[in-house]
Design an enzyme around this catalytic site. Sequence first.
Site, PDB file in Angstrom:
ATOM      1  N   GLU A  59       0.878  -1.176   0.000  1.00  0.00           N
ATOM      2  CA  GLU A  59       0.000   0.000   0.000  1.00  0.00           C
ATOM      3  C   GLU A  59       0.901   1.208   0.000  1.00  0.00           C
ATOM      4  O   GLU A  59       1.621   1.456   0.956  1.00  0.00           O
ATOM      5  CB  GLU A  59      -0.931  -0.019   1.218  1.00  0.00           C
ATOM      6  CG  GLU A  59      -2.109   0.950   1.077  1.00  0.00           C
ATOM      7  CD  GLU A  59      -1.750   2.394   1.375  1.00  0.00           C
ATOM      8  OE1 GLU A  59      -1.576   3.172   0.401  1.00  0.00           O
ATOM      9  OE2 GLU A  59      -1.636   2.748   2.549  1.00  0.00           O
ATOM     10  N   CYS A  72      -2.417   8.744   3.428  1.00  0.00           N
ATOM     11  CA  CYS A  72      -2.244   8.372   2.022  1.00  0.00           C
ATOM     12  C   CYS A  72      -3.471   8.737   1.201  1.00  0.00           C
ATOM     13  O   CYS A  72      -3.381   8.852  -0.023  1.00  0.00           O
ATOM     14  CB  CYS A  72      -1.921   6.896   1.896  1.00  0.00           C
ATOM     15  SG  CYS A  72      -3.100   5.802   2.698  1.00  0.00           S
TER      16      CYS A  72
END
Length: 466
Positions: free
Chosen positions: A228, A262
């Site tokens: 990720e 993020c």
Amino acid sequence: MRPSELISTDPCTGDVIWTGATGGVAQAVAAARAAAPGWARTALADRIAIVRAFKAAVEAEADGFARLIARETGKPLWETRTEVASVAGKVEISITAQAERAGERAGEAAGVRQALRHKPHGVLAVLGPYNFPAHLPNGHIVPALLAGNTLVFKPSEQTPAVADFMGRLWAQAGLPAGVLNFVHGGGDVGRDLAGADIDGLLFTGSAHVGAALARQFADTPQRILALEMGGNNPLVAWDVSDIDAAAALVAQSAFLSAGQRCTNARRLIVRDGDERLLAAVLGLADRLIVGVPFDEPQPFMGPVIANAAADGLQRGWDALVGGGGKVLRPLNRPQPDRPFLSPAVIDVTGGTPSDDELFGPILQIIRVPDWDAAIAAANATRFGLAAGLIGGDTALFDDFWARSRAGIVNWNRPTNGASSAAPFGGVGHSGNHRPSAYYAADYCAFPVATLASDTPAGAITTGLMP
């Protein structure tokens, strides 16, 4: 500082929070390898009991846990309390996901029994980030333990104290020795761990590091690598009716956690000539409180994680200005020796937008003439994590959903609103395998399909010589 010692400090004050030794990868992996057979054979019900005991320990220590995260990251206490709640909440979500996505299935067809069961990979490494130092690695650790894997966890070198606290809670929960092991250090320790005798690695962090891990794993396709890696997330505002509500969504999307999520919006795309929303966003940004975690009233955001991160963001900002960006709200740093940054807004229309993940409170404005240009601008990134639309109607959102390229697509919600009970992740340079959320069960175990009969049942009826 000796090469073998790691020191963690409070980003707000510089006070030392934690010191400890670095390295020890070989010993940690050996301990995990030795514990792997016993943990894999432990009944799922017993593994579930231990992770539920961990949840109870987290809830019992919630206040101290949240305060430690606040001290080591600089995030406001209100936010770290939500992180601790997410750590506890992840347990039941993971138990459900394990049953639904990696449980046992059985049936029979034409007198042949069919079964689908799952096995753990063995020893998995976890590399954790600093922005959510408990919640995000916990999103790997809990599903991996439920699946029967043993683990070696290297937290970010910025947040070792939080990791050690988590380790104590797992010990209180009764997790056997060797099942979850900790190593500390910087990138060199991470590389050593990635190259060790492990069966897979679960990573949350930057695209730069994730790409390096993919190269390191290129010759070992038998090892799982779940990545990720963040995003350069677009937020499109179109035909907005409630300007104040829209401005609040933009500010939350762009500046929550000091821009260190993020899923933060990095680019706001608006119709050229529509100034109302920009004025409201700038007015709201002026009112956002930047402060230390325990201030009253509570700040909206704290500092970024460290002076080096603030220095890098300043360089990124200078590049945007040098590329023709028009400063609408400057990136200020009130204390040169501390990483507090103000929310900053820059119009890069006609200039050079950044396709790097500027991991801080910087919002780029892009003006476009029409809807097709808005979609094109939203997709003008090598990343594909989150995207959002504010305004419009159902038909417009359906078109946005169909044409946008992201793993999370929200409407009239912030880009950083994601549920742990849903898959999480994106496409392109944002990663693979949807790490840390509901689909974590998929990469923590591998499926084994079985056909079975009580007695041998085989006959060759054609192709035989008489």
